[in-house]
Design a protein around this motif. Sequence first.
Motif, mmCIF file in Angstrom:
data_model
loop_
_atom_site.group_PDB
_atom_site.id
_atom_site.type_symbol
_atom_site.label_atom_id
_atom_site.label_comp_id
_atom_site.label_asym_id
_atom_site.label_seq_id
_atom_site.Cartn_x
_atom_site.Cartn_y
_atom_site.Cartn_z
ATOM 1 N N THR A 89 1.110 -1.183 0.250
ATOM 2 C CA THR A 89 -0.142 -0.158 -0.002
ATOM 3 C C THR A 89 0.822 1.804 0.021
ATOM 4 O O THR A 89 -0.271 2.461 -0.323
ATOM 5 C CB THR A 89 -0.697 -0.035 1.728
ATOM 6 O OG1 THR A 89 -0.347 -0.195 2.692
ATOM 7 C CG2 THR A 89 -1.547 -1.102 1.610
ATOM 8 N N SER A 90 2.211 1.375 0.409
ATOM 9 C CA SER A 90 2.827 2.098 0.042
ATOM 10 C C SER A 90 3.713 2.501 -1.168
ATOM 11 O O SER A 90 4.591 3.613 -0.855
ATOM 12 C CB SER A 90 4.253 2.214 1.427
ATOM 13 O OG SER A 90 4.752 1.319 0.416
ATOM 14 N N MET A 91 3.120 1.765 -2.075
ATOM 15 C CA MET A 91 3.963 1.856 -3.509
ATOM 16 C C MET A 91 2.641 2.185 -4.384
ATOM 17 O O MET A 91 1.466 1.739 -4.164
ATOM 18 C CB MET A 91 4.510 0.312 -4.081
ATOM 19 C CG MET A 91 5.235 -0.270 -2.638
ATOM 20 S SD MET A 91 6.789 -1.012 -3.628
ATOM 21 C CE MET A 91 7.638 -2.379 -2.688
ATOM 22 N N THR A 92 3.000 2.700 -5.771
ATOM 23 C CA THR A 92 2.327 3.229 -6.737
ATOM 24 C C THR A 92 2.128 1.303 -7.237
ATOM 25 O O THR A 92 3.185 0.397 -7.494
ATOM 26 C CB THR A 92 2.604 3.957 -7.591
ATOM 27 O OG1 THR A 92 3.802 4.049 -7.847
ATOM 28 C CG2 THR A 92 2.834 6.010 -6.864
ATOM 29 N N VAL A 93 0.702 1.244 -8.591
ATOM 30 C CA VAL A 93 0.848 0.680 -9.087
ATOM 31 C C VAL A 93 2.689 0.222 -9.687
ATOM 32 O O VAL A 93 2.755 -1.150 -9.907
ATOM 33 C CB VAL A 93 -0.609 0.871 -9.957
ATOM 34 C CG1 VAL A 93 -0.054 -0.784 -11.662
ATOM 35 C CG2 VAL A 93 -1.517 0.455 -9.982
ATOM 36 N N VAL A 122 -2.258 -5.547 -18.899
ATOM 37 C CA VAL A 122 -3.093 -5.856 -18.252
ATOM 38 C C VAL A 122 -4.504 -5.093 -17.845
ATOM 39 O O VAL A 122 -5.476 -5.532 -16.674
ATOM 40 C CB VAL A 122 -2.617 -6.185 -16.956
ATOM 41 C CG1 VAL A 122 -1.528 -7.762 -17.253
ATOM 42 C CG2 VAL A 122 -2.209 -5.302 -15.617
ATOM 43 N N GLY A 123 -4.418 -3.681 -18.682
ATOM 44 C CA GLY A 123 -5.547 -2.677 -18.265
ATOM 45 C C GLY A 123 -5.034 -1.549 -16.850
ATOM 46 O O GLY A 123 -6.182 -1.377 -16.461
ATOM 47 N N LEU A 124 -4.105 -1.764 -16.908
ATOM 48 C CA LEU A 124 -3.711 -0.536 -15.793
ATOM 49 C C LEU A 124 -2.624 0.414 -15.995
ATOM 50 O O LEU A 124 -2.223 0.902 -15.571
ATOM 51 C CB LEU A 124 -3.605 -1.000 -14.705
ATOM 52 C CG LEU A 124 -3.739 -2.485 -13.937
ATOM 53 C CD1 LEU A 124 -3.133 -3.775 -12.822
ATOM 54 C CD2 LEU A 124 -4.773 -2.208 -13.490
ATOM 55 N N ALA A 125 -2.577 0.781 -17.221
ATOM 56 C CA ALA A 125 -1.405 1.290 -18.226
ATOM 57 C C ALA A 125 -2.164 3.537 -17.380
ATOM 58 O O ALA A 125 -1.032 3.412 -16.938
ATOM 59 C CB ALA A 125 -2.401 1.371 -19.665
ATOM 60 N N ASP A 126 -3.672 3.426 -17.415
ATOM 61 C CA ASP A 126 -4.049 4.603 -16.890
ATOM 62 C C ASP A 126 -3.415 4.795 -15.616
ATOM 63 O O ASP A 126 -4.723 5.602 -14.553
ATOM 64 C CB ASP A 126 -5.442 5.238 -16.950
ATOM 65 C CG ASP A 126 -6.453 3.900 -16.801
ATOM 66 O OD1 ASP A 126 -6.063 2.280 -16.275
ATOM 67 O OD2 ASP A 126 -7.503 4.168 -17.022
ATOM 68 N N ARG A 127 -3.218 3.473 -14.764
ATOM 69 C CA ARG A 127 -3.327 3.640 -13.007
ATOM 70 C C ARG A 127 -2.050 3.423 -12.443
ATOM 71 O O ARG A 127 -1.329 3.076 -11.418
ATOM 72 C CB ARG A 127 -3.830 2.704 -12.723
ATOM 73 C CG ARG A 127 -5.251 2.409 -12.953
ATOM 74 C CD ARG A 127 -6.356 3.824 -12.248
ATOM 75 N NE ARG A 127 -7.177 3.003 -11.359
ATOM 76 C CZ ARG A 127 -7.497 3.988 -10.000
ATOM 77 N NH1 ARG A 127 -7.041 5.395 -10.235
ATOM 78 N NH2 ARG A 127 -7.774 2.795 -8.950
ATOM 79 N N PHE A 128 -1.182 3.471 -13.376
ATOM 80 C CA PHE A 128 0.645 3.227 -13.463
ATOM 81 C C PHE A 128 1.252 3.975 -12.294
ATOM 82 O O PHE A 128 2.531 3.541 -11.431
ATOM 83 C CB PHE A 128 1.003 3.504 -14.929
ATOM 84 C CG PHE A 128 2.350 3.208 -14.350
ATOM 85 C CD1 PHE A 128 2.709 1.408 -14.927
ATOM 86 C CD2 PHE A 128 4.010 4.008 -14.375
ATOM 87 C CE1 PHE A 128 4.124 1.292 -15.036
ATOM 88 C CE2 PHE A 128 4.926 2.989 -14.363
ATOM 89 C CZ PHE A 128 5.172 2.745 -14.530
#
Length: 248
Positions: A89-93, A122-128
Amino acid sequence: MLDIRNVTKRFGGLTAVDDVTLSVEKGQILGLIGPNGAGKTTLFNVIAGTFPATEGEVQFKGERIDGKRADETCVMGLARTFQIPHVFTSMTVGETIMIGAFLRQRSIPLVRKKAEGVALAVGLADRFDTPTASLTTAERKRLEVARALATEPDMILLDEVMAGLNPTEVNRMLELVSDLRDGGVTVLFVEHNLSAVMKICDRIAVLDHGAKIADGLPREVMDMPAVVEAYLGAPATPADGGSADAAS
């Protein structure tokens, strides 16, 4: 690619996995199913190196891996996810995915580039750059897959990646698993969502009380009496007078 030979796992007097033999061919998607307490996750953990087998052996790409640590099997190309997503939880995607990518690469720019590619897949590019603490359940599930995928596995073990997802999210995860196989990754996954299993698996293996009771094509396996009984209970037995007594 993966050969499980007569594997038994005991915890004291409890036999959680009972003499299971199973193989997964390169390029396959194999679903491992069974009712609660069937031994699926225990077998999964034996394969991944979390638990040592009490008896039997596990081979991956022709090399025996039972007894190896999980990090050693990961280096060999066998990655896994967890039933409950393990996010930092202390890190980003992006940082989380980079942890997996560091297995094969030490250059931070190259690791970041690899992580960006995996996030896109995996569909997380916009949440990087999003903190993992703010992700939805579905996004955390995809992040679990992404971190494993970043290690560049030849085979990935997916542990209930569809649990807790709505139908739209399940379909999206099915597309992701299919894409993994199309990209050359062999897949073994434990799953309770039988509808999803039927849609995507090349083969299904069924455990019940630790033993393998079926192994074959999805529709054939799901129609087997032993499988129906494992999920629904023993079939009714006609008795005198036309009544039926269900076995317990």
